[in-house]
Design an enzyme around this catalytic site. Structure first.
Site, PDB file in Angstrom:
ATOM      1  N   ASP A  30       3.678  19.299  -4.570  1.00 55.18           N
ATOM      2  CA  ASP A  30       3.842  18.638  -5.933  1.00 55.18           C
ATOM      3  C   ASP A  30       4.099  18.465  -7.358  1.00 55.18           C
ATOM      4  O   ASP A  30       4.145  19.751  -8.229  1.00 55.18           O
ATOM      5  CB  ASP A  30       2.441  17.588  -6.039  1.00 55.18           C
ATOM      6  CG  ASP A  30       2.351  16.177  -6.067  1.00 55.18           C
ATOM      7  OD1 ASP A  30       2.731  15.249  -5.421  1.00 55.18           O
ATOM      8  OD2 ASP A  30       2.661  16.001  -7.692  1.00 55.18           O
ATOM      9  N   LEU A 148      -2.206   4.367   7.824  1.00 55.75           N
ATOM     10  CA  LEU A 148      -3.457   4.758   7.163  1.00 55.75           C
ATOM     11  C   LEU A 148      -4.159   3.368   6.799  1.00 55.75           C
ATOM     12  O   LEU A 148      -3.167   3.202   6.015  1.00 55.75           O
ATOM     13  CB  LEU A 148      -3.885   5.497   5.821  1.00 55.75           C
ATOM     14  CG  LEU A 148      -2.884   7.174   6.301  1.00 55.75           C
ATOM     15  CD1 LEU A 148      -2.750   8.645   5.295  1.00 55.75           C
ATOM     16  CD2 LEU A 148      -3.383   7.338   8.013  1.00 55.75           C
ATOM     17  N   GLY A 255     -10.288 -15.162   2.611  1.00 55.19           N
ATOM     18  CA  GLY A 255     -10.716 -14.792   0.599  1.00 55.19           C
ATOM     19  C   GLY A 255     -10.095 -14.983   0.434  1.00 55.19           C
ATOM     20  O   GLY A 255      -8.734 -16.175  -0.136  1.00 55.19           O
ATOM     21  N   CYS A 262       0.136  -0.961  -0.958  1.00 54.74           N
ATOM     22  CA  CYS A 262       1.208  -0.751   0.381  1.00 54.74           C
ATOM     23  C   CYS A 262       1.308  -2.774   0.967  1.00 54.74           C
ATOM     24  O   CYS A 262       2.978  -2.955   1.051  1.00 54.74           O
ATOM     25  CB  CYS A 262       0.528  -0.408   1.566  1.00 54.74           C
ATOM     26  SG  CYS A 262       0.109   1.190   1.071  1.00 54.74           S
ATOM     27  N   ARG A 332      -4.267  -0.589  -7.937  1.00 58.22           N
ATOM     28  CA  ARG A 332      -2.187  -1.809  -7.644  1.00 58.22           C
ATOM     29  C   ARG A 332      -2.250  -2.554  -6.810  1.00 58.22           C
ATOM     30  O   ARG A 332      -3.263  -3.089  -5.683  1.00 58.22           O
ATOM     31  CB  ARG A 332      -1.970  -0.667  -6.991  1.00 58.22           C
ATOM     32  CG  ARG A 332      -0.931   0.478  -8.073  1.00 58.22           C
ATOM     33  CD  ARG A 332      -0.523   1.288  -6.187  1.00 58.22           C
ATOM     34  NE  ARG A 332      -1.392   2.329  -5.372  1.00 58.22           N
ATOM     35  CZ  ARG A 332      -1.306   3.211  -4.819  1.00 58.22           C
ATOM     36  NH1 ARG A 332       0.228   3.142  -4.519  1.00 58.22           N
ATOM     37  NH2 ARG A 332      -1.599   3.210  -3.582  1.00 58.22           N
TER      38      ARG A 332
END
Length: 436
Positions: A30, A148, A255, A262, A332
């Site tokens: 990275d 995921l 809700g 994502c 996010r």
């Protein structure tokens, strides 16, 4: 097997640690030096249950390393691409700069026979565009999308619902599939389905899955709007629907809607790519899915305003939750913070609390008040808004305890996760999202 993981953010760090736990030799690469330093110490730079233990185990065995030099990836048999694909700054399409940069940097270090496996979520057609560059180096490009769930990422990597591998046809593609079967041998032997597809289908699987999940969530929230108008109870309606085996109960929690890094950006990018392919009419419903989702945030704010009889200015409001979902520190596109910002814009004194995401939330919206102490947030509040269903709000917070701290005895249940009858019986003004 020796492998590299290019990009060690949320997806890459989890994937690298999980692969090392399966016995592979892994180097994570990275460009963020701080992130690499933390991972090298065995510390995840974000909150994800079980990940620190997996990182520590990988370091102890010597099978897991992290670095900032792409040259360190040389010699690996499989190179996983796990860089981000955020939404473009001025449009709904995916920003592929990081994917393109990762491939360009990796190309000089590929050997004939290597497999480059894309895990990033990309618009269909991206793999076909990159495949020629990889093939020119004698390597093979495959697409191996991730599925995921934040908060469950370690579990989902080690025991996924399915493994999808897309390649070109021919001997090179067949070899790449065989290599990735070997990578995931433990999961396959445990009975996890393994699907070999073409590149385009593998890319579409992730986008289509997210589009379906978003549609299911927005569907039940659209029903919540109707339930409110008809004086029905969305919680009971969702329970009844969930017993239909054709529908099922999962993702029927009504809700405030979905958020995170994502689902919102992926359905927008999916729709944008479909329009580029001349199929706008096929995904027209996704624009309404997005609109319903954003409308739920408006409704949560309105419920607070209504419960306070329109007098919001200067009132203290405790917002329980900052992360977009529990077991995560990801803020996010967080519905919780969106609601908090809107209430502050109406003149409220807003205090946000969260078990894991306070630092990230403060960095994003420094104008809000913050505390990691739930009771401190509740103390003296005129209204409480539950927006992230952490257990310490959903289960551990009783009306009696909250009543000893909260001045106004008004609660807005943005996740329909509280026992409405119990709160009302304790003398609270309770407002749910489509609940009676």
């Amino acid at each position: 097997m020796r492998m590299s993981v290019i990009g060690c953010g949320y997806l890459g760090a989890v994937h690298a640690a999980a692969m090392a736990s399966l016995g592979h030799e892994v180097i994570g690469v990275d460009v963020d030096e701080g992130r690499v330093a933390a991972l090298s110490r065995g510390q995840a730079p974000f909150f994800e249950p079980q990940l620190d233990d997996l990182l520590a185990s990988g370091r102890a065995t010597g099978r897991l390393r992290f670095g900032t030099r792409i040259e360190d990836a040389a010699g690996a048999t499989v190179h996983f691409l796990a860089v981000g694909t955020p939404q473009q700054p001025h449009g709904p399409a995916a920003d592929l700069r990081f994917v393109d940069a990762a491939v360009d940097a990796l190309l000089p270090h590929l050997r004939p026979g290597d497999v480059v496996a894309g895990k990033s979520t990309v618009p269909v057609g991206t793999a076909a565009r990159l495949a020629g560059l990889v093939h020119d180096r004698g390597a093979t490009l495959a697409w191996n999308p991730e599925f995921l769930r934040e908060g469950w990422a370690v579990h989902d990597t080690l025991t996924p619902d399915r493994i999808v591998v897309g390649t070109d046809s021919g001997a090179a593609g067949e070899r790449a599939v065989a290599v990735l079967r070997d990578v995931y041998r433990a999961a396959i032997e445990a009975g996890i389905p393994f699907l070999a597809t073409d590149l385009a289908t593998a890319e579409l699987v992730k986008g289509a899955a997210n589009a379906f999940l978003a549609t299911k969530i927005s569907f039940i929230n659209a029903m919540a709007e109707i339930a409110e108008a008809a004086d029905a109870d969305i919680a009971l309606l969702a329970e009844a629907l969930g017993h239909d085996t054709r529908i099922g109960p999962r993702y029927l929690g009504s809700g405030i809607g979905f958020g995170g890094g994502c689902l919102p950006k992926d359905i927008r990018a999916f729709a944008a790519r479909a329009e580029e392919l001349g199929r706008r009419e096929a995904v027209g419903f996704l624009h309404e899915v997005d609109a319903i989702n954003l409308r739920r945030r408006d409704r949560a704010v309105q419920l607070v305003v209504d419960a306070l009889a329109g007098r919001v200015f200067g009132r203290r409001i405790a917002v329980l939750g900052a992360a977009f979902k529990p077991f995560s520190d990801d803020v996010r596109d967080s519905p919780a913070l969106d609601v908090a910002v809107r209430l502050r814009g109406l003149g409220a004194d807003v205090v946000v609390t969260d078990p894991a995401a306070i630092d990230n939330a403060r960095a994003l919206h420094p104008q809000l008040g913050y505390t990691s102490d739930r009771d401190e947030a509740l103390r003296g509040a005129d209204a409480v808004v539950v927006v992230t269903e952490w257990d310490e709000y959903r289960r551990a917070l009783s009306p009696a305890h909250a009543g000893s701290l909260v001045r106004g005895r008004v609660v807005v249940d943005g996740r329909n996760c509280l026992d409405a009858a119990a709160w009302r019986a304790a003398g609270w003004t309770y407002r749910g999202m489509g609940r009676r």
